[in-house]
Design a protein around this motif. Structure first.
Motif, mmCIF file in Angstrom:
data_model
loop_
_atom_site.group_PDB
_atom_site.id
_atom_site.type_symbol
_atom_site.label_atom_id
_atom_site.label_comp_id
_atom_site.label_asym_id
_atom_site.label_seq_id
_atom_site.Cartn_x
_atom_site.Cartn_y
_atom_site.Cartn_z
ATOM 1 N N VAL A 84 0.849 -1.198 0.000
ATOM 2 C CA VAL A 84 0.000 0.000 0.000
ATOM 3 C C VAL A 84 0.879 1.242 0.000
ATOM 4 O O VAL A 84 1.983 1.240 0.544
ATOM 5 C CB VAL A 84 -0.968 0.041 1.209
ATOM 6 N N LYS A 85 0.376 2.268 -0.629
ATOM 7 C CA LYS A 85 1.151 3.512 -0.718
ATOM 8 C C LYS A 85 0.962 4.382 0.522
ATOM 9 O O LYS A 85 1.852 5.111 0.911
ATOM 10 C CB LYS A 85 0.743 4.289 -1.964
ATOM 11 N N ASP A 86 -0.209 4.321 1.140
ATOM 12 C CA ASP A 86 -0.503 5.163 2.294
ATOM 13 C C ASP A 86 -0.136 4.420 3.577
ATOM 14 O O ASP A 86 -0.923 3.646 4.101
ATOM 15 C CB ASP A 86 -1.979 5.558 2.307
ATOM 16 N N SER A 87 1.060 4.682 4.064
ATOM 17 C CA SER A 87 1.536 3.953 5.237
ATOM 18 C C SER A 87 0.797 4.352 6.517
ATOM 19 O O SER A 87 0.922 3.687 7.526
ATOM 20 C CB SER A 87 3.041 4.161 5.417
ATOM 21 N N LYS A 88 0.014 5.427 6.474
ATOM 22 C CA LYS A 88 -0.763 5.820 7.650
ATOM 23 C C LYS A 88 -1.830 4.779 7.982
ATOM 24 O O LYS A 88 -2.324 4.718 9.095
ATOM 25 C CB LYS A 88 -1.409 7.190 7.432
ATOM 26 N N LEU A 114 5.611 -1.305 -6.105
ATOM 27 C CA LEU A 114 4.369 -0.885 -5.445
ATOM 28 C C LEU A 114 3.224 -0.789 -6.454
ATOM 29 O O LEU A 114 2.099 -1.225 -6.174
ATOM 30 C CB LEU A 114 4.559 0.454 -4.730
ATOM 31 N N ASP A 115 3.511 -0.221 -7.623
ATOM 32 C CA ASP A 115 2.490 -0.111 -8.670
ATOM 33 C C ASP A 115 2.044 -1.501 -9.135
ATOM 34 O O ASP A 115 0.848 -1.737 -9.338
ATOM 35 C CB ASP A 115 3.017 0.703 -9.860
ATOM 36 N N ALA A 116 3.003 -2.417 -9.274
ATOM 37 C CA ALA A 116 2.671 -3.788 -9.681
ATOM 38 C C ALA A 116 1.822 -4.472 -8.616
ATOM 39 O O ALA A 116 0.884 -5.219 -8.933
ATOM 40 C CB ALA A 116 3.943 -4.586 -9.954
ATOM 41 N N PHE A 117 2.119 -4.206 -7.349
ATOM 42 C CA PHE A 117 1.311 -4.782 -6.274
ATOM 43 C C PHE A 117 -0.089 -4.195 -6.254
ATOM 44 O O PHE A 117 -1.049 -4.889 -5.950
ATOM 45 C CB PHE A 117 1.982 -4.621 -4.904
ATOM 46 N N GLN A 118 -0.207 -2.925 -6.601
ATOM 47 C CA GLN A 118 -1.541 -2.320 -6.674
ATOM 48 C C GLN A 118 -2.386 -3.063 -7.709
ATOM 49 O O GLN A 118 -3.546 -3.385 -7.464
ATOM 50 C CB GLN A 118 -1.427 -0.837 -7.023
ATOM 51 N N GLU A 119 -1.803 -3.342 -8.851
ATOM 52 C CA GLU A 119 -2.501 -4.095 -9.903
ATOM 53 C C GLU A 119 -2.809 -5.515 -9.450
ATOM 54 O O GLU A 119 -3.921 -6.009 -9.654
ATOM 55 C CB GLU A 119 -1.652 -4.135 -11.180
ATOM 56 N N LEU A 120 -1.812 -6.181 -8.847
ATOM 57 C CA LEU A 120 -2.016 -7.542 -8.362
ATOM 58 C C LEU A 120 -3.114 -7.590 -7.304
ATOM 59 O O LEU A 120 -4.009 -8.444 -7.365
ATOM 60 C CB LEU A 120 -0.715 -8.114 -7.785
ATOM 61 N N ASN A 121 -3.055 -6.669 -6.346
ATOM 62 C CA ASN A 121 -4.068 -6.639 -5.286
ATOM 63 C C ASN A 121 -5.468 -6.478 -5.870
ATOM 64 O O ASN A 121 -6.405 -7.177 -5.463
ATOM 65 C CB ASN A 121 -3.781 -5.513 -4.288
ATOM 66 N N ALA A 122 -5.618 -5.578 -6.829
ATOM 67 C CA ALA A 122 -6.930 -5.339 -7.446
ATOM 68 C C ALA A 122 -7.421 -6.595 -8.173
ATOM 69 O O ALA A 122 -8.585 -7.003 -8.010
ATOM 70 C CB ALA A 122 -6.867 -4.151 -8.400
ATOM 71 N N ALA A 123 -6.554 -7.219 -8.948
ATOM 72 C CA ALA A 123 -6.939 -8.433 -9.692
ATOM 73 C C ALA A 123 -7.248 -9.584 -8.727
ATOM 74 O O ALA A 123 -8.220 -10.324 -8.915
ATOM 75 C CB ALA A 123 -5.820 -8.830 -10.654
ATOM 76 N N TYR A 124 -6.425 -9.730 -7.706
ATOM 77 C CA TYR A 124 -6.601 -10.801 -6.727
ATOM 78 C C TYR A 124 -7.941 -10.642 -5.996
ATOM 79 O O TYR A 124 -8.711 -11.588 -5.863
ATOM 80 C CB TYR A 124 -5.423 -10.774 -5.736
ATOM 81 N N ASP A 143 10.362 -9.845 -4.319
ATOM 82 C CA ASP A 143 10.422 -11.311 -4.283
ATOM 83 C C ASP A 143 9.044 -11.937 -4.067
ATOM 84 O O ASP A 143 8.848 -13.120 -4.350
ATOM 85 C CB ASP A 143 11.366 -11.792 -3.174
ATOM 86 N N LEU A 144 8.125 -11.146 -3.548
ATOM 87 C CA LEU A 144 6.774 -11.658 -3.263
ATOM 88 C C LEU A 144 5.845 -11.528 -4.466
ATOM 89 O O LEU A 144 4.856 -12.247 -4.570
ATOM 90 C CB LEU A 144 6.177 -10.917 -2.064
ATOM 91 N N LEU A 145 6.163 -10.616 -5.364
ATOM 92 C CA LEU A 145 5.314 -10.368 -6.534
ATOM 93 C C LEU A 145 5.116 -11.623 -7.389
ATOM 94 O O LEU A 145 3.966 -11.963 -7.718
ATOM 95 C CB LEU A 145 5.911 -9.219 -7.350
ATOM 96 N N PRO A 146 6.169 -12.374 -7.727
ATOM 97 C CA PRO A 146 5.956 -13.596 -8.519
ATOM 98 C C PRO A 146 5.088 -14.631 -7.784
ATOM 99 O O PRO A 146 4.318 -15.350 -8.415
ATOM 100 C CB PRO A 146 7.365 -14.149 -8.753
ATOM 101 N N ILE A 147 5.204 -14.674 -6.458
ATOM 102 C CA ILE A 147 4.377 -15.600 -5.677
ATOM 103 C C ILE A 147 2.911 -15.213 -5.810
ATOM 104 O O ILE A 147 2.047 -16.061 -6.032
ATOM 105 C CB ILE A 147 4.815 -15.606 -4.193
ATOM 106 N N GLY A 148 2.647 -13.924 -5.685
ATOM 107 C CA GLY A 148 1.273 -13.436 -5.821
ATOM 108 C C GLY A 148 0.709 -13.708 -7.206
ATOM 109 O O GLY A 148 -0.449 -14.135 -7.338
ATOM 110 N N LYS A 149 1.522 -13.494 -8.218
ATOM 111 C CA LYS A 149 1.064 -13.747 -9.597
ATOM 112 C C LYS A 149 0.773 -15.230 -9.804
ATOM 113 O O LYS A 149 -0.229 -15.586 -10.433
ATOM 114 C CB LYS A 149 2.102 -13.242 -10.600
ATOM 115 N N LYS A 150 1.619 -16.082 -9.276
ATOM 116 C CA LYS A 150 1.414 -17.526 -9.411
ATOM 117 C C LYS A 150 0.137 -17.963 -8.694
ATOM 118 O O LYS A 150 -0.610 -18.808 -9.191
ATOM 119 C CB LYS A 150 2.623 -18.277 -8.846
ATOM 120 N N ARG A 151 -0.109 -17.359 -7.541
ATOM 121 C CA ARG A 151 -1.292 -17.737 -6.763
ATOM 122 C C ARG A 151 -2.600 -17.315 -7.428
ATOM 123 O O ARG A 151 -3.656 -17.817 -7.069
ATOM 124 C CB ARG A 151 -1.178 -17.174 -5.336
ATOM 125 N N MET A 152 -2.527 -16.457 -8.411
ATOM 126 C CA MET A 152 -3.734 -16.053 -9.143
ATOM 127 C C MET A 152 -4.388 -17.248 -9.842
ATOM 128 O O MET A 152 -5.572 -17.214 -10.148
ATOM 129 C CB MET A 152 -3.414 -14.961 -10.163
#
Length: 183
Positions: A84-88, A114-124, A143-152
């Motif tokens: 997430v971009k907003d750490s608050k 972070l941008d790639a995770f935003q896309e992954l989070n939305a798709a997931y 290192d976590l991004l490929p795991i997330g993509k695979k889990r899709m």
């Protein structure tokens, strides 16, 4: 009775958790604030007083397994999105676990992740109906991004089980890092 020690929250002894409010606050440190889980654990604690936070985490696994689908989603969605971009919006633990420093903006490479995770989070979340939860355990987000993509490509039930297990692993890890206050 609540104090901060070395930047992390400390927890009061389990024996001092007499109210739902205190119990919810303690469980929220370990699991992030999840009212259905806190209530279920408090009810279990009233019936059979648990002696340790490790016992509470074990009971959480049993209680989550018995929850209906909506309550399970509320529990899993209590965890913040990774990247997430907003750490608050993140707890102290989540910031540390995700390597976020409030005073330092992300580098260009980190921003791409972070941008790639935003896309992954939305798709997931669109596919599965709940947040992508993974036990970061000090690993860089890239290192976590490929795991997330695979889990899709996983089944929803498998992902729900993985997310819940990740929450339990995160809670145990957090417990190992904090101090339990003495009376």
């Amino acid at each position: 009775a609540w104090r901060k020690m070395s930047g992390l929250p400390s927890l009061p002894p389990v024996s001092s958790l007499k109210s739902l409010e205190d119990f919810t606050k303690a469980v929220g440190v370990l699991f992030e604030p999840a009212p259905p889980l806190a209530k279920a654990l408090f009810d279990a604690h009233k019936n059979k007083e648990m002696k340790s936070y490790r016992e509470i985490i074990g009971e959480a696994k049993a209680r989550i397994a018995k929850m209906g689908p909506e309550a399970k989603l509320e529990v899993i969605n209590a965890h913040p999105r990774i990247g997430v971009k907003d750490s608050k919006k993140l707890s102290k633990f989540s910031k540390i676990e995700q390597g976020i420093k409030d005073d330092k903006p992300p580098s260009a490479e980190e921003q791409k992740v972070l941008d790639a995770f935003q896309e992954l989070n939305a798709a997931y979340e669109k596919k599965f109906g709940f947040k992508f939860i993974i036990f970061v355990n000090g690993r860089p987000k890239k290192d976590l991004l490929p795991i997330g993509k695979k889990r899709m490509s996983s089944k929803r039930s498998d992902e729900l089980s993985r997310g819940i297990q990740a929450m339990l692993d995160i809670a145990l890890d957090r417990l190992s890092k904090i101090q339990i206050q003495s009376r």
